[in-house]
Design a protein around this motif. Structure first.
Motif, mmCIF file in Angstrom:
data_model
loop_
_atom_site.group_PDB
_atom_site.id
_atom_site.type_symbol
_atom_site.label_atom_id
_atom_site.label_comp_id
_atom_site.label_asym_id
_atom_site.label_seq_id
_atom_site.Cartn_x
_atom_site.Cartn_y
_atom_site.Cartn_z
ATOM 1 N N LEU A 48 0.836 -1.204 0.000
ATOM 2 C CA LEU A 48 0.000 0.000 0.000
ATOM 3 C C LEU A 48 0.869 1.252 0.000
ATOM 4 O O LEU A 48 0.634 2.197 -0.753
ATOM 5 N N GLU A 95 4.016 1.333 -0.866
ATOM 6 C CA GLU A 95 4.806 1.346 -2.101
ATOM 7 C C GLU A 95 3.979 1.920 -3.244
ATOM 8 O O GLU A 95 4.466 2.707 -4.054
ATOM 9 N N ALA A 96 2.700 1.516 -3.279
ATOM 10 C CA ALA A 96 1.814 2.053 -4.319
ATOM 11 C C ALA A 96 1.716 3.567 -4.184
ATOM 12 O O ALA A 96 1.753 4.296 -5.174
ATOM 13 N N ALA A 97 1.617 4.049 -2.936
ATOM 14 C CA ALA A 97 1.512 5.491 -2.708
ATOM 15 C C ALA A 97 2.790 6.193 -3.161
ATOM 16 O O ALA A 97 2.744 7.261 -3.772
ATOM 17 N N ARG A 98 3.936 5.564 -2.877
ATOM 18 C CA ARG A 98 5.210 6.196 -3.275
ATOM 19 C C ARG A 98 5.332 6.232 -4.786
ATOM 20 O O ARG A 98 5.786 7.220 -5.361
ATOM 21 N N VAL A 99 4.919 5.126 -5.441
ATOM 22 C CA VAL A 99 4.953 5.114 -6.906
ATOM 23 C C VAL A 99 3.989 6.166 -7.460
ATOM 24 O O VAL A 99 4.250 6.796 -8.475
ATOM 25 N N ASP A 100 2.874 6.369 -6.726
ATOM 26 C CA ASP A 100 1.881 7.362 -7.150
ATOM 27 C C ASP A 100 2.347 8.793 -6.906
ATOM 28 O O ASP A 100 1.618 9.736 -7.200
ATOM 29 N N GLY A 101 3.524 8.956 -6.305
ATOM 30 C CA GLY A 101 4.059 10.309 -6.159
ATOM 31 C C GLY A 101 4.027 10.846 -4.743
ATOM 32 O O GLY A 101 4.355 12.007 -4.515
ATOM 33 N N ALA A 102 3.628 10.021 -3.770
ATOM 34 C CA ALA A 102 3.593 10.499 -2.393
ATOM 35 C C ALA A 102 4.974 10.323 -1.758
ATOM 36 O O ALA A 102 5.712 9.422 -2.129
ATOM 37 N N THR A 103 5.293 11.208 -0.800
ATOM 38 C CA THR A 103 6.508 10.978 -0.027
ATOM 39 C C THR A 103 6.209 9.879 0.981
ATOM 40 O O THR A 103 5.052 9.499 1.163
ATOM 41 N N GLN A 144 3.773 11.188 3.463
ATOM 42 C CA GLN A 144 2.421 11.295 2.897
ATOM 43 C C GLN A 144 1.776 9.920 2.790
ATOM 44 O O GLN A 144 0.585 9.756 3.032
ATOM 45 N N VAL A 162 -2.464 7.066 3.527
ATOM 46 C CA VAL A 162 -2.859 5.705 3.174
ATOM 47 C C VAL A 162 -2.845 4.764 4.382
ATOM 48 O O VAL A 162 -3.837 4.113 4.689
ATOM 49 N N ARG A 190 8.761 8.252 -6.787
ATOM 50 C CA ARG A 190 7.889 9.351 -7.180
ATOM 51 C C ARG A 190 8.497 10.213 -8.277
ATOM 52 O O ARG A 190 7.799 10.918 -8.984
ATOM 53 N N TYR A 229 -6.002 1.505 -2.166
ATOM 54 C CA TYR A 229 -6.114 2.168 -0.868
ATOM 55 C C TYR A 229 -7.492 1.875 -0.292
ATOM 56 O O TYR A 229 -8.513 2.296 -0.843
ATOM 57 N N ARG A 233 -2.486 7.673 -14.894
ATOM 58 C CA ARG A 233 -1.293 8.497 -14.656
ATOM 59 C C ARG A 233 -0.584 8.873 -15.953
ATOM 60 O O ARG A 233 0.228 9.786 -15.976
#
Lengths: 292, 386
Positions: free
Chosen positions: A184, A186-194, A197, A202, B77, B91, B155
């Motif tokens: 979850l 990792e998905a957020a990081r790939v999506d551009g989150a720090t 974040q 998440v 990112r 999510y 994206r």
């Protein structure tokens, strides 16, 4: 002919099935009603005691039918000691819950996600704070509190409550975070989150049911705490439990007042529970498939 | 838009003597818009290699370029990639719409209206526009899969990374989604890395396969190239279902003596073999034929161990009559051919379909022959890969 026979056979079978289902329903409800009675009767007893006029609260045989009065409650509200203690407890316990979550949840997250040297030992060390019976540590605490000028202060009691609940929060939340897949974040990081974040947007929302569960349990543990309040406070920071306890005198027990104060004590817990119930019921489905 | 260059990448987990080499000195050029499938058994390093490209793992040695940019120091990112995870990693607290817009909110300056438009169009593309207000927990596995794909395509990234995205679906849905991902990749023309251990997915999906084993690159090539021209015994055995049959043997004067039968090497084979004498003969189950009686003298006698009828074909497990160990080999036959356990048959190994491998190194020594048309088509395919 044969058709009619088989039709009637099915009909009687259906009837049997219906009867059986009805029977099961009756049995189920009987069990539930009995259980409800067992659970609710003490509460009823407490509430009814609080609504009886002075002197009759503890009469035997009990007055099953009586004219309810709010005399005890009026007495209670007019007692500035009770109001102060109740407010004390509300403030101290709420503050301790916020603080214990602020410390415990990030600690649990770090323990769950990062390679901590001697992680197992750290966890056991955290738990070890609860291994001694409270009565064994209450006097050392008294001395420490006196030395640090924490005796009879709200801050002191908040810290005390935090120390009581911290191990619970860390252990439960670590298990909870372990159950939230790392993908979850990792998905957020790939999506551009720090990384932060990812944690805030998440992981934290996904951990809500766990956080509210430990919050309510921490609240209750601190709310009903008596021993430390008895030893570590005298006047300023007296918790409501201590005030309730004061109705048990050496010669007599003020049953009516005791019951009214106890009933009043239940109210905040129930309100808190109702407020967070929706999150507790949210369950633990994370919308992810566990790896086979 | 984005080619990917992987230069001498090595990944070690742990330190010192206990370290495990997950990816061992892999170099690879991936062209813009190419659909590359990383395939190998579990523990082959395929997922690790993809995670290094994603920036979720840092390589111990080597460089990764995406486009012309060196991305070694960049986090996920900053790499402009989108990834589909094996467990979808949707999510749980967000609706489908929020799931899909999260990446755009995090990584772009798009206005709310633009984001909504992008999400709607991606949702329509994935046929999930009626699910936008649902939470992931309310969706079926197949729908979650679609949302995960939708979240990636919205994206509009430089690179798609897909880590075994179909392995949690049932067989029918998996076949459907396989086609769908193929179609999507063709339409969008985005460079795609796809990790799978399933050789059917590997054969049907990729422009090129990257076959890995124990972290080492075994072969890079088109699916048919890897199938018909395997670089070594591992690739030959890994691709194709059921697997290629292997018979270990020793060369004695132009004849390969295997356990249970002798095989006469052709002149071409003999010149390829040279002075080696420890060989492995490989032949696919569909290339062997069964006869009821010996007719040409090239057959050897075998006993039927198990028959697996698949409908139009049957898989027959056999043991050579005179072999000393228990191992069986598989022959594919016509499903209508009557055959039963315990029956004696004669097995023919056609010269032209035989692969030979070095027993010690596993390297291919001799490749099977193909029909002229197939040979030409294959060489045509292999050209741009050079």
């Amino acid at each position: 002919m044969a058709t009619t026979d088989s039709d009637s056979a099915t009909a009687s079978q259906r009837l049997d099935k219906d009867t059986r289902e009805k029977l099961i329903t009756v049995v189920r409800h009987t069990i539930l009603l009995t259980w409800s009675f067992i659970v609710l009767f003490p509460l009823y007893w407490l509430a009814s005691m609080s609504l009886k006029p002075p002197g009759t609260a503890n009469s035997l045989p009990p007055d099953w039918i009586f004219l309810p009065t709010v005399y005890n409650y009026i007495q209670l509200i007019q007692d500035s000691g009770f109001v102060a203690a109740f407010a004390n407890s509300l403030i101290m316990v709420s503050a301790s819950v916020v603080l214990v979550l602020l410390i415990g949840v990030p600690a649990a997250y770090v323990l769950s996600r990062y390679d901590i040297p001697m992680e197992r030992d750290v966890l056991v060390w955290i738990l070890s704070s609860r291994m001694l019976p409270p009565i064994a540590v209450v006097l050392p605490f008294f001395i420490i509190f006196r030395e640090l000028n924490l005796f009879d202060t709200r801050i002191g009691m908040v810290l005390m409550y935090v120390s009581i609940n911290l191990s619970l929060v860390v252990w439960v939340m670590k298990a909870f975070f372990d159950g939230i897949p790392e993908t979850l974040e990792e998905a957020a990081r790939v999506d551009g989150a720090t990384q932060f974040q990812g944690f805030r947007k998440v992981v934290l929302p996904a951990a809500k049911p766990g956080i509210f569960s430990v919050a309510i349990i921490s609240f209750i543990f601190a709310w009903i705490e008596l021993l430390f309040g008895l030893v570590l406070t005298s006047f300023e920071a007296v918790p409501v439990t201590l005030f309730v306890y004061s109705f048990i005198g050496s010669r007599s027990i003020e049953w009516g007042m005791l019951a009214a104060a106890s009933t009043a004590m239940i109210v905040p817990v129930v309100i808190f529970l109702i407020a967070v119930n929706k999150y507790l019921a949210a369950g633990l489905s994370f919308g992810v498939v566990i790896k086979e | 838009m984005a080619k990917i260059t992987i230069d001498d990448v090595t990944k070690r987990f742990g330190e010192g003597d206990e370290s495990i080499v997950a990816v061992d000195d892999v170099s690879l050029d991936i062209r813009d818009g190419e659909f590359i499938v990383f395939v190998g058994p579990s523990g082959s390093g395929k997922s690790t290699l993809m995670r290094i490209v994603a920036g979720l793992e840092t390589q111990t040695e080597g460089d990764i370029h995406i486009g012309d940019e060196l991305v070694n120091q960049l986090g996920p990112r900053a790499r402009d990639i989108a990834m589909v995870f094996q467990n979808y990693a949707l999510y749980p607290n967000m609706t489908v719409e929020e799931n899909m817009s999260f990446g755009l909110k995090m990584s772009t300056d798009m206005s709310a209206d633009e984001i909504e438009e992008a999400v709607t169009s991606a949702a329509e593309m994935m046929d999930i526009d009626m699910l936008l207000d649902d939470k992931p927990g309310e969706l079926s596995g197949g729908q979650q899969q679609r949302v995960a794909l939708g979240r990636a395509i919205v994206r509009d990234p430089n690179v798609f990374l897909m880590d075994e995205p179909l392995s949690n679906l049932d067989a029918k849905l998996r076949a459907e989604m396989r086609t769908e991902i193929n179609r999507l990749q063709n339409d969008l023309d985005v460079t795609t890395l796809y990790v799978t251990h399933d050789q059917t997915e590997a054969m049907t999906m990729g422009d090129r396969l990257v076959v890995l084993n124990y972290g080492e690159l075994q072969q890079v090539g088109t699916p048919l190239e890897c199938f018909y021209r395997p670089a070594n015994q591992f690739v030959a055995g890994f691709l194709g279902s059921p697997s290629m049959n292997f018979f270990e043997g020793t060369v004695e004067g132009g004849t390969l003596r295997a356990d249970g039968f002798d095989f006469d090497l052709t002149e071409r084979m003999q010149s390829a073999v040279g002075s080696r004498n420890e060989l492995v003969l490989g032949i696919r189950p569909e290339d062997m034929t069964l006869h009821d009686r010996a007719n040409s003298g090239h057959e050897f006698e075998a006993v039927v161990d198990v028959v697996e009828p698949m409908g139009s074909i049957s898989y027959v497990y056999l043991q050579a009559r005179s072999q000393s160990h228990e191992q069986t080999f598989i022959v594919e036959t016509d499903g209508q051919r009557p055959i039963s356990e315990g029956q004696h048959v004669y097995v023919e190994i056609p010269d032209r379909d035989v692969h030979l491998f070095d027993r010690a190194s596993g390297e291919t020594i001799h490749q099977r022959q193909l029909g002229d048309d197939a040979e030409m088509a294959l060489e045509e395919q292999m050209k741009p890969a050079e």
